[in-house]
Design an enzyme around this catalytic site. Structure first.
Site, PDB file in Angstrom:
ATOM      1  CE  LYS A 186      -6.240   1.688  -0.412  1.00  0.00           C
ATOM      2  NZ  LYS A 186      -6.558   1.664   0.974  1.00  0.00           N
ATOM      3  CE  LYS A 200      -3.642   2.228   2.634  1.00  0.00           C
ATOM      4  NZ  LYS A 200      -4.632   2.047   3.696  1.00  0.00           N
TER       5      LYS A 200
HETATM    6  C1  PBG Z   1      -7.392   3.120   5.666  1.00  0.00           C
HETATM    7  C2  PBG Z   1      -7.759   2.886   4.257  1.00  0.00           C
HETATM    8  C3  PBG Z   1      -7.620   3.826   3.245  1.00  0.00           C
HETATM    9  C4  PBG Z   1      -8.196   3.268   2.113  1.00  0.00           C
HETATM   10  C5  PBG Z   1      -8.668   1.977   2.443  1.00  0.00           C
HETATM   11  N1  PBG Z   1      -8.379   1.742   3.799  1.00  0.00           N
HETATM   12  C6  PBG Z   1      -7.098   5.217   3.245  1.00  0.00           C
HETATM   13  C7  PBG Z   1      -5.805   5.541   3.848  1.00  0.00           C
HETATM   14  O1  PBG Z   1      -4.917   4.709   3.973  1.00  0.00           O
HETATM   15  O2  PBG Z   1      -5.674   6.697   4.234  1.00  0.00           O
HETATM   16  C8  PBG Z   1      -8.294   3.985   0.807  1.00  0.00           C
HETATM   17  C9  PBG Z   1      -9.325   3.558  -0.130  1.00  0.00           C
HETATM   18  C10 PBG Z   1      -9.646   4.527  -1.192  1.00  0.00           C
HETATM   19  O3  PBG Z   1      -9.021   5.590  -1.354  1.00  0.00           O
HETATM   20  O4  PBG Z   1     -10.587   4.221  -1.926  1.00  0.00           O
HETATM   21  N2  PBG Z   1      -6.724   2.198   6.367  1.00  0.00           N
END
Ligand code: PBG
Length: 334
Positions: free
Chosen positions: A256, A202
């Site tokens: 992601k 991520k």
């Molecule tokens: C938080 C989380 C995030 C997303 C999924 N789980 C945001 C972040 O890490 O700040 C993002 C999903 C999206 O932008 O559609 N743990």
């Protein structure tokens, strides 16, 4: 055509593109309804509430959530991912509401499981919906996110989610060692079938902005998440991160954001044989929506093309806010 105007070519790749049926016959990759996971936001309100930066998407109340799940099933989707938008007064520095067995997400999971036992339910493991500071973990006096104390809370959260009916727990926090700790706890407690989909790779991305609006967590975030989410400059590190989560017991891994990281998806899918997923995140959805609202691109075509690109890159499945719309388009095509 005069013979002299004609090339004598043994290979003409265009031969296979001359008709829709020929193109379908030789298509290498396909997008199926079953490949898609639909993220849904839920809140404790009595009515659904639109999210400004995600046109067409709302924070759902109980009734609308059940309606959405019904529609998902009717259109061939197999899984939804639920995200809680937690009331202001329940957000604390330690995010303790995350482990409340009677909390919003736990209640919604039980509700959906009772009505639609066959629908796979994915639940995020991370503290950001619950913390007053908006970080995914616990912070120290200097505001640094603490790894090991956070993992202890994440384990409790994951257990609470599994108990409430989550088929898949999805740690999205990027703490080190959390997959192993969650796996051991699940095994010890007898949750041997609960699947772990790790957000193994991520990146610290600007593309999560609309998601943070949806959760109302963006404005409270004092600093960025770069000490735990990955640097977009790195590719080799993705192999390391994914490898660790696999060793620790992840059943599936995720990359992601999605479209800007197809190279990473491709590398992981080549190297590891367990299922790789992508998350087409909120900012990707917002970009396509904004351009199509201006009629600069065709939204339906753009969503199908980007989703297919994930399959081509090597994804087993994709999390997308377009899941339902895509499923309807796929079903209309066939
Ligand atoms: C938080 C989380 C995030 C997303 C999924 N789980 C945001 C972040 O890490 O700040 C993002 C999903 C999206 O932008 O559609 N743990």
């Amino acid at each position: 055509m005069n013979h002299t105007d004609r090339l004598i070519l043994s290979k003409r790749p265009r031969r296979l593109r001359t008709s829709a049926t020929a193109r379908k016959l030789v298509a290498e990759h396909h997008l199926r309804c079953e490949d898609l996971v639909w993220p849904l936001f839920v809140h404790a309100g009595k009515q659904s509430e639109p999210i400004a930066s995600l046109p067409g998407i709302s924070r759902l109340d109980e009734k609308s959530l059940l309606g959405a799940c019904r529609e998902a099933i009717d259109n061939g989707l197999g899984a939804v991912a639920l995200f809680p938008v937690v009331d202001e007064q329940l957000r604390t520095a330690d995010g303790s509401e995350a482990t409340n067995d009677q909390g919003l997400i736990q209640t919604m999971l039980r509700l959906v499981k009772r009505h639609y036992p066959e629908l796979l339910l994915v639940a995020d493991v991370a503290l950001d919906p619950y913390t007053s500071h908006g970080h995914d973990g616990l912070i120290d006096a200097e505001g640094r996110v603490q790894n090991d104390p956070t993992v202890a809370v994440l384990v409790k959260q994951a257990m609470s989610l599994a108990d409430a009916g989550a088929d898949i727990v999805a740690p999205s926090d990027m703490m080190d060692g959390r997959v192993g700790a969650i796996r051991i706890a699940l095994e010890k407690a007898g949750y041997t079938d609960t699947k772990i989909m790790s957000y193994a790779v991520k990146y610290a991305s600007c593309l999560y902005g609309p998601f943070r609006d949806a959760l109302k967590s963006g404005e409270r975030l004092q600093s960025d998440k770069k000490t735990y989410q990955m640097n977009p400059a790195n590719a080799g590190e993705a192999i390391v991160e994914a490898g660790l989560d696999i060793e620790e017991g992840a059943d599936m891994i995720m990359v992601k954001p999605g479209i800007a990281y197809l190279d990473i998806i491709h590398r992981l899918a080549k190297r590891y044989k367990l299922p790789v997923f992508a998350y087409q995140v909120s900012g990707e959805y917002a970009m396509i929506e904004a351009a199509s609202a201006n009629r600069w691109i065709d939204g339906d075509a753009a969503l199908l093309e980007t989703l297919l690109a994930f399959k081509r890159a090597g994804c087993r499945g994709i999390f997308s806010y377009y899941a339902l719309r895509a499923a309807k388009l796929i079903r209309a095509q066939t």
